[in-house]
Design a protein around this motif. Structure first.
Motif, PDB file in Angstrom:
ATOM      1  N   VAL A   1       0.832  -1.203   0.000  1.00  0.00           N
ATOM      2  CA  VAL A   1       0.000   0.000   0.000  1.00  0.00           C
ATOM      3  C   VAL A   1       0.870   1.259   0.000  1.00  0.00           C
ATOM      4  O   VAL A   1       0.631   2.205  -0.767  1.00  0.00           O
ATOM      5  N   MET A   2       1.891   1.253   0.855  1.00  0.00           N
ATOM      6  CA  MET A   2       2.783   2.408   0.918  1.00  0.00           C
ATOM      7  C   MET A   2       3.563   2.577  -0.380  1.00  0.00           C
ATOM      8  O   MET A   2       3.807   3.704  -0.830  1.00  0.00           O
ATOM      9  N   ALA A   3       3.955   1.461  -0.995  1.00  0.00           N
ATOM     10  CA  ALA A   3       4.681   1.533  -2.267  1.00  0.00           C
ATOM     11  C   ALA A   3       3.803   2.134  -3.360  1.00  0.00           C
ATOM     12  O   ALA A   3       4.261   2.946  -4.175  1.00  0.00           O
ATOM     13  N   VAL A   4       2.530   1.742  -3.387  1.00  0.00           N
ATOM     14  CA  VAL A   4       1.596   2.273  -4.381  1.00  0.00           C
ATOM     15  C   VAL A   4       1.382   3.762  -4.172  1.00  0.00           C
ATOM     16  O   VAL A   4       1.437   4.560  -5.124  1.00  0.00           O
ATOM     17  N   ILE A   5       1.142   4.172  -2.921  1.00  0.00           N
ATOM     18  CA  ILE A   5       0.903   5.586  -2.629  1.00  0.00           C
ATOM     19  C   ILE A   5       2.132   6.423  -2.983  1.00  0.00           C
ATOM     20  O   ILE A   5       2.016   7.495  -3.605  1.00  0.00           O
ATOM     21  N   MET A   6       3.328   5.925  -2.629  1.00  0.00           N
ATOM     22  CA  MET A   6       4.546   6.669  -2.934  1.00  0.00           C
ATOM     23  C   MET A   6       4.745   6.810  -4.441  1.00  0.00           C
ATOM     24  O   MET A   6       5.106   7.880  -4.940  1.00  0.00           O
ATOM     25  N   SER A   7       4.497   5.729  -5.181  1.00  0.00           N
ATOM     26  CA  SER A   7       4.679   5.777  -6.634  1.00  0.00           C
ATOM     27  C   SER A   7       3.705   6.753  -7.278  1.00  0.00           C
ATOM     28  O   SER A   7       4.063   7.472  -8.219  1.00  0.00           O
ATOM     29  N   CYS A   8       2.468   6.804  -6.783  1.00  0.00           N
ATOM     30  CA  CYS A   8       1.479   7.731  -7.330  1.00  0.00           C
ATOM     31  C   CYS A   8       1.840   9.183  -7.003  1.00  0.00           C
ATOM     32  O   CYS A   8       1.644  10.081  -7.833  1.00  0.00           O
ATOM     33  N   VAL A   9       2.363   9.416  -5.803  1.00  0.00           N
ATOM     34  CA  VAL A   9       2.784  10.761  -5.429  1.00  0.00           C
ATOM     35  C   VAL A   9       3.949  11.214  -6.293  1.00  0.00           C
ATOM     36  O   VAL A   9       3.975  12.345  -6.809  1.00  0.00           O
ATOM     37  N   VAL A  10       4.938  10.332  -6.504  1.00  0.00           N
ATOM     38  CA  VAL A  10       6.092  10.665  -7.348  1.00  0.00           C
ATOM     39  C   VAL A  10       5.626  10.947  -8.778  1.00  0.00           C
ATOM     40  O   VAL A  10       6.080  11.901  -9.417  1.00  0.00           O
ATOM     41  N   GLY A  11       4.692  10.114  -9.278  1.00  0.00           N
ATOM     42  CA  GLY A  11       4.163  10.338 -10.616  1.00  0.00           C
ATOM     43  C   GLY A  11       3.454  11.674 -10.741  1.00  0.00           C
ATOM     44  O   GLY A  11       3.585  12.368 -11.750  1.00  0.00           O
ATOM     45  N   ALA A  12       2.720  12.055  -9.692  1.00  0.00           N
ATOM     46  CA  ALA A  12       1.983  13.317  -9.709  1.00  0.00           C
ATOM     47  C   ALA A  12       2.921  14.521  -9.761  1.00  0.00           C
ATOM     48  O   ALA A  12       2.532  15.595 -10.226  1.00  0.00           O
ATOM     49  N   LEU A  13       4.136  14.358  -9.300  1.00  0.00           N
ATOM     50  CA  LEU A  13       5.108  15.449  -9.289  1.00  0.00           C
ATOM     51  C   LEU A  13       6.032  15.415 -10.499  1.00  0.00           C
ATOM     52  O   LEU A  13       6.892  16.272 -10.647  1.00  0.00           O
ATOM     53  N   PHE A  14       5.845  14.420 -11.374  1.00  0.00           N
ATOM     54  CA  PHE A  14       6.787  14.167 -12.455  1.00  0.00           C
ATOM     55  C   PHE A  14       6.149  14.558 -13.789  1.00  0.00           C
ATOM     56  O   PHE A  14       5.237  13.885 -14.255  1.00  0.00           O
ATOM     57  N   PRO A  15       6.598  15.655 -14.426  1.00  0.00           N
ATOM     58  CA  PRO A  15       6.020  16.052 -15.716  1.00  0.00           C
ATOM     59  C   PRO A  15       6.376  15.040 -16.810  1.00  0.00           C
ATOM     60  O   PRO A  15       7.525  14.933 -17.213  1.00  0.00           O
ATOM     61  N   ALA A  16       5.387  14.293 -17.266  1.00  0.00           N
ATOM     62  CA  ALA A  16       5.640  13.289 -18.299  1.00  0.00           C
ATOM     63  C   ALA A  16       4.387  13.116 -19.145  1.00  0.00           C
ATOM     64  O   ALA A  16       3.270  13.356 -18.677  1.00  0.00           O
ATOM     65  N   CYS A  17       4.580  12.711 -20.381  1.00  0.00           N
ATOM     66  CA  CYS A  17       3.469  12.409 -21.268  1.00  0.00           C
ATOM     67  C   CYS A  17       3.257  10.906 -21.269  1.00  0.00           C
ATOM     68  O   CYS A  17       4.166  10.139 -20.935  1.00  0.00           O
ATOM     69  N   GLU A  18       2.066  10.448 -21.666  1.00  0.00           N
ATOM     70  CA  GLU A  18       1.790   9.012 -21.661  1.00  0.00           C
ATOM     71  C   GLU A  18       2.676   8.248 -22.640  1.00  0.00           C
ATOM     72  O   GLU A  18       2.848   7.034 -22.517  1.00  0.00           O
ATOM     73  N   CYS A  19       3.258   8.962 -23.623  1.00  0.00           N
ATOM     74  CA  CYS A  19       4.182   8.305 -24.556  1.00  0.00           C
ATOM     75  C   CYS A  19       5.567   8.149 -23.919  1.00  0.00           C
ATOM     76  O   CYS A  19       6.139   7.067 -23.912  1.00  0.00           O
ATOM     77  N   GLY A  20       6.080   9.246 -23.388  1.00  0.00           N
ATOM     78  CA  GLY A  20       7.434   9.231 -22.852  1.00  0.00           C
ATOM     79  C   GLY A  20       7.587   8.441 -21.573  1.00  0.00           C
ATOM     80  O   GLY A  20       8.704   8.080 -21.189  1.00  0.00           O
ATOM     81  N   ILE A  21       6.481   8.149 -20.886  1.00  0.00           N
ATOM     82  CA  ILE A  21       6.593   7.482 -19.593  1.00  0.00           C
ATOM     83  C   ILE A  21       6.769   5.969 -19.736  1.00  0.00           C
ATOM     84  O   ILE A  21       7.261   5.301 -18.827  1.00  0.00           O
ATOM     85  N   VAL A  22       6.395   5.406 -20.893  1.00  0.00           N
ATOM     86  CA  VAL A  22       6.502   3.955 -21.079  1.00  0.00           C
ATOM     87  C   VAL A  22       7.953   3.462 -21.013  1.00  0.00           C
ATOM     88  O   VAL A  22       8.240   2.504 -20.295  1.00  0.00           O
ATOM     89  N   PRO A  23       8.902   4.076 -21.745  1.00  0.00           N
ATOM     90  CA  PRO A  23      10.288   3.607 -21.609  1.00  0.00           C
ATOM     91  C   PRO A  23      10.849   3.797 -20.202  1.00  0.00           C
ATOM     92  O   PRO A  23      11.671   3.005 -19.747  1.00  0.00           O
ATOM     93  N   ILE A  24      10.398   4.847 -19.488  1.00  0.00           N
ATOM     94  CA  ILE A  24      10.852   5.056 -18.114  1.00  0.00           C
ATOM     95  C   ILE A  24      10.371   3.912 -17.227  1.00  0.00           C
ATOM     96  O   ILE A  24      11.133   3.353 -16.431  1.00  0.00           O
ATOM     97  N   VAL A  25       9.111   3.548 -17.379  1.00  0.00           N
ATOM     98  CA  VAL A  25       8.529   2.469 -16.572  1.00  0.00           C
ATOM     99  C   VAL A  25       9.221   1.145 -16.868  1.00  0.00           C
ATOM    100  O   VAL A  25       9.487   0.348 -15.966  1.00  0.00           O
ATOM    101  N   ARG A  26       9.520   0.907 -18.134  1.00  0.00           N
ATOM    102  CA  ARG A  26      10.206  -0.339 -18.489  1.00  0.00           C
ATOM    103  C   ARG A  26      11.553  -0.435 -17.777  1.00  0.00           C
ATOM    104  O   ARG A  26      11.898  -1.493 -17.232  1.00  0.00           O
ATOM    105  N   ARG A  27      12.311   0.647 -17.774  1.00  0.00           N
ATOM    106  CA  ARG A  27      13.620   0.625 -17.117  1.00  0.00           C
ATOM    107  C   ARG A  27      13.484   0.460 -15.605  1.00  0.00           C
ATOM    108  O   ARG A  27      14.272  -0.250 -14.970  1.00  0.00           O
ATOM    109  N   LEU A  28      12.484   1.121 -15.022  1.00  0.00           N
ATOM    110  CA  LEU A  28      12.284   0.991 -13.582  1.00  0.00           C
ATOM    111  C   LEU A  28      11.954  -0.445 -13.195  1.00  0.00           C
ATOM    112  O   LEU A  28      12.485  -0.982 -12.217  1.00  0.00           O
TER     113      LEU A  28
END
Length: 334
Positions: free
Chosen positions: A87-114
């Motif tokens: 639960v904490m991991a999900v909340i933290m990831s959503c908070v980080v995403g909310a602060l991270f300027p990204a488009c739905e296209c550019g975020i896919v390669p980032i997610v793959r690397r993560l």
């Protein structure tokens, strides 16, 4: 190294051919009738180019960040940053995403690397869903698009964050493994032994190599997705969809379907959504604003290149149902 270079040359040659074809289409009207195309083909080309021009800068930013993650972020870093509690991991990831300027296209390669570095699939999906939807640029554009209306910007941010958490939590309980395609998972493996011994220029060059490889890997799926989105927009009139959206249920489904097909950049979709405000109620507009940045047509194709087919289809169904049910349950308060 030779295989990678050869593959990159082939991909680059393909992109050049596509670019020359598009250039031919764009300037076909200047041939004084020697070479003519139907108006619908020219419209298709215009929409296709606009989607590509809109998305490519974010793809470039995304692959550069992915290259930095590949070279400079180790598995040990990930283990320290990600909470053990789901639960904490999900909340933290959503908070980080909310602060991270990204488009739905550019975020896919980032997610793959993560994910290849050890980020749990549910945390990565939370990041992927909120990054294009709730970042500061999107909220500001939504606020301006609706006439400096803080209510629409707040509803988009609040409901989007809630839906992202619900989807990521569901994935944490029903999905096992990282869901990456085997070939990609193997290719993503990179040893960080002796990284401290390398010079900064050597690391920087390695980052660029990985970013270039990532770009060619993602760009072809972006091109296919952009073409399909342009084709649908050209040959399936929006009027046909709008005429079916008379009730609260149908109007919400129509606007979600429109968001998926149009494949708009999340930094600009609020202005399109605002243009439908006189036709559809607020819940339907919110469905358009929330669902589109999470998953659209070109984004789906890019995910299919990274994740297993069953996972992508399951994620698509989960996001659709979660957005639809959440908005329908709360529509009396919107």
């Amino acid at each position: 190294m030779i295989k990678i270079l050869r593959s990159s040359i082939i991909d680059f040659t393909g992109l050049i051919i596509i670019g020359l074809t598009l250039l031919l289409f764009s300037f076909s009207t200047s041939f004084n009738g020697a070479l003519t195309f139907p108006p619908s083909v020219l419209d298709l080309n215009t929409i296709f180019l606009s989607i590509l021009i809109e998305a490519l800068p974010f793809i470039l930013i995304g692959v550069l960040i992915a290259g930095m993650i590949q070279i400079f972020v180790t598995e040990e870093h990930i283990q320290k940053w990600i909470p053990k509690n789901k639960v904490m991991a999900v909340i933290m990831s959503c908070v980080v995403g909310a602060l991270f300027p990204a488009c739905e296209c550019g975020i896919v390669p980032i997610v793959r690397r993560l994910i290849s570095k050890g980020v749990p699939i549910y945390a990565a999906i939370g990041f992927m869903l909120t990054g294009p939807l709730i970042n500061p640029i999107v909220i500001a554009s939504t606020y301006m698009a609706f006439g400096n209306n803080i209510k629409m910007a707040g509803l988009r941010m609040g409901l989007g964050f809630l839906i992202a958490i619900l989807v990521a939590l569901t994935i944490s309980f029903v999905v096992k493994g990282n869901q990456l395609k085997t070939s990609i998972s193997i290719k993503s493996t990179h040893s960080h032994l002796h990284i401290q011994e390398k010079s900064f220029m050597s690391l920087f060059w390695s980052m660029l190599i990985h970013s270039i490889d990532e770009f060619f890997d993602m760009a072809k799926f972006l091109i296919i997705g952009a073409f399909l989105a342009a084709f649908v927009q050209t040959y399936i009139p929006a009027k046909t969809l709008l005429e079916t959206g008379s009730g609260p249920v149908s109007s919400l489904l129509v606007m979600m379907g429109l968001a998926y097909v149009l494949s708009l950049c999340s930094e600009a979709d609020a202005f399109i959504g605002a243009s439908f405000s006189s036709i559809f109620p607020t819940p339907s507009i919110l469905g358009f604003l929330i669902f589109g940045p999470m998953i659209d047509l070109k984004n789906t194709l890019m995910m299919l290149s990274v994740f297993r087919y069953k996972f992508v289809m399951g994620l698509l169904a989960l996001v659709i149902s979660t957005v639809f049910i959440t908005i329908m349950l709360l529509q009396s308060f919107l």
